[in-house]
Write a protein that holds these residues in place. Structure first.
Motif, PDB file in Angstrom:
ATOM      1  N   LYS A   1       0.821  -1.215   0.000  1.00  0.00           N
ATOM      2  CA  LYS A   1       0.000   0.000   0.000  1.00  0.00           C
ATOM      3  C   LYS A   1       0.858   1.269   0.000  1.00  0.00           C
ATOM      4  O   LYS A   1       0.423   2.301  -0.477  1.00  0.00           O
ATOM      5  CB  LYS A   1      -0.914   0.025   1.229  1.00  0.00           C
ATOM      6  N   THR A   2       2.061   1.201   0.560  1.00  0.00           N
ATOM      7  CA  THR A   2       2.945   2.364   0.617  1.00  0.00           C
ATOM      8  C   THR A   2       3.914   2.323  -0.562  1.00  0.00           C
ATOM      9  O   THR A   2       4.679   1.375  -0.714  1.00  0.00           O
ATOM     10  CB  THR A   2       3.735   2.398   1.942  1.00  0.00           C
ATOM     11  N   LEU A   3       3.880   3.379  -1.381  1.00  0.00           N
ATOM     12  CA  LEU A   3       4.737   3.462  -2.554  1.00  0.00           C
ATOM     13  C   LEU A   3       5.938   4.365  -2.339  1.00  0.00           C
ATOM     14  O   LEU A   3       6.948   4.244  -3.017  1.00  0.00           O
ATOM     15  CB  LEU A   3       3.921   3.965  -3.747  1.00  0.00           C
ATOM     16  N   ARG A   4       5.804   5.285  -1.413  1.00  0.00           N
ATOM     17  CA  ARG A   4       6.890   6.222  -1.096  1.00  0.00           C
ATOM     18  C   ARG A   4       6.541   6.889   0.226  1.00  0.00           C
ATOM     19  O   ARG A   4       5.499   6.609   0.811  1.00  0.00           O
ATOM     20  CB  ARG A   4       7.066   7.273  -2.196  1.00  0.00           C
ATOM     21  N   HIS A   5       7.403   7.786   0.700  1.00  0.00           N
ATOM     22  CA  HIS A   5       7.142   8.585   1.898  1.00  0.00           C
ATOM     23  C   HIS A   5       7.260  10.064   1.536  1.00  0.00           C
ATOM     24  O   HIS A   5       8.067  10.431   0.684  1.00  0.00           O
ATOM     25  CB  HIS A   5       8.117   8.223   3.022  1.00  0.00           C
ATOM     26  N   SER A   6       6.455  10.886   2.188  1.00  0.00           N
ATOM     27  CA  SER A   6       6.451  12.319   1.872  1.00  0.00           C
ATOM     28  C   SER A   6       7.796  12.942   2.210  1.00  0.00           C
ATOM     29  O   SER A   6       8.480  12.526   3.147  1.00  0.00           O
ATOM     30  CB  SER A   6       5.324  13.035   2.619  1.00  0.00           C
ATOM     31  N   GLU A   7       8.143  13.946   1.443  1.00  0.00           N
ATOM     32  CA  GLU A   7       9.420  14.618   1.612  1.00  0.00           C
ATOM     33  C   GLU A   7       9.486  15.384   2.933  1.00  0.00           C
ATOM     34  O   GLU A   7      10.504  15.404   3.598  1.00  0.00           O
ATOM     35  CB  GLU A   7       9.682  15.590   0.449  1.00  0.00           C
TER      36      GLU A   7
ATOM     37  N   LYS B 166      11.597  -3.094 -13.554  1.00  0.00           N
ATOM     38  CA  LYS B 166      12.007  -2.788 -12.179  1.00  0.00           C
ATOM     39  C   LYS B 166      11.495  -1.403 -11.803  1.00  0.00           C
ATOM     40  O   LYS B 166      11.715  -0.430 -12.530  1.00  0.00           O
ATOM     41  CB  LYS B 166      13.531  -2.825 -12.070  1.00  0.00           C
ATOM     42  N   TYR B 167      10.818  -1.348 -10.659  1.00  0.00           N
ATOM     43  CA  TYR B 167      10.257  -0.107 -10.141  1.00  0.00           C
ATOM     44  C   TYR B 167      10.799   0.125  -8.743  1.00  0.00           C
ATOM     45  O   TYR B 167      11.087  -0.820  -8.013  1.00  0.00           O
ATOM     46  CB  TYR B 167       8.725  -0.181 -10.087  1.00  0.00           C
ATOM     47  N   TYR B 168      10.930   1.400  -8.355  1.00  0.00           N
ATOM     48  CA  TYR B 168      11.487   1.747  -7.056  1.00  0.00           C
ATOM     49  C   TYR B 168      10.711   2.910  -6.449  1.00  0.00           C
ATOM     50  O   TYR B 168      10.235   3.790  -7.170  1.00  0.00           O
ATOM     51  CB  TYR B 168      12.955   2.183  -7.199  1.00  0.00           C
ATOM     52  N   SER B 169      10.623   2.916  -5.133  1.00  0.00           N
ATOM     53  CA  SER B 169      10.109   4.107  -4.460  1.00  0.00           C
ATOM     54  C   SER B 169      11.170   5.184  -4.596  1.00  0.00           C
ATOM     55  O   SER B 169      12.327   4.902  -4.920  1.00  0.00           O
ATOM     56  CB  SER B 169       9.794   3.817  -2.990  1.00  0.00           C
ATOM     57  N   LEU B 170      10.814   6.411  -4.320  1.00  0.00           N
ATOM     58  CA  LEU B 170      11.767   7.506  -4.474  1.00  0.00           C
ATOM     59  C   LEU B 170      12.881   7.457  -3.454  1.00  0.00           C
ATOM     60  O   LEU B 170      13.905   8.098  -3.615  1.00  0.00           O
ATOM     61  CB  LEU B 170      11.034   8.845  -4.392  1.00  0.00           C
ATOM     62  N   GLU B 171      12.708   6.683  -2.378  1.00  0.00           N
ATOM     63  CA  GLU B 171      13.724   6.590  -1.328  1.00  0.00           C
ATOM     64  C   GLU B 171      14.855   5.648  -1.692  1.00  0.00           C
ATOM     65  O   GLU B 171      15.903   5.669  -1.079  1.00  0.00           O
ATOM     66  CB  GLU B 171      13.111   6.112  -0.003  1.00  0.00           C
ATOM     67  N   GLU B 172      14.621   4.748  -2.629  1.00  0.00           N
ATOM     68  CA  GLU B 172      15.616   3.712  -2.966  1.00  0.00           C
ATOM     69  C   GLU B 172      16.793   4.288  -3.685  1.00  0.00           C
ATOM     70  O   GLU B 172      16.737   5.177  -4.436  1.00  0.00           O
ATOM     71  CB  GLU B 172      14.972   2.594  -3.782  1.00  0.00           C
TER      72      GLU B 172
END
Length: 95
Positions: free
Chosen positions: A43-49, A89-95
């Motif tokens: 459910k979580t794709l990234r975290h807010s900045e 391949k997909y990544y969250s913005l934190e990776e």
């Protein structure tokens, strides 16, 4: 846990393998990244900045950018409107 997305028509039942943050998942051909991840319990794709709060699909139609992730071959995409591709391949913005 499958979502019937309003932008998607009748989908194939062919399985597609893809990865998100270096973990391999299965989706159905014609799924968006967001739909396939949701079906796999992600459910979580990234975290807010600003506050590091979890973000996932919000509007589901590509308007809000909350579901933005990184696709290895082209850069930033919206998970709610981008179709999965075999072996992608997909990544969250934190990776």
């Amino acid at each position: 846990m499958r979502i019937d997305h309003p932008l998607l028509g009748n989908r194939s039942r062919k399985t597609v393998s893809f990865s998100f943050n270096n973990l391999v998942y299965q989706g159905m051909e014609g799924d968006t990244i967001g739909v396939a991840l949701w079906a796999n319990g992600v459910k979580t794709l990234r975290h807010s900045e600003k506050n590091n709060e979890p973000r996932g699909m919000y509007c589901g139609i590509g308007q809000c950018y909350e579901c933005r992730i990184y696709r290895s071959d082209i850069g930033l995409v919206k998970a709610c409107t981008t179709l999965i591709k075999e072996g992608e391949k997909y990544y969250s913005l934190e990776e």
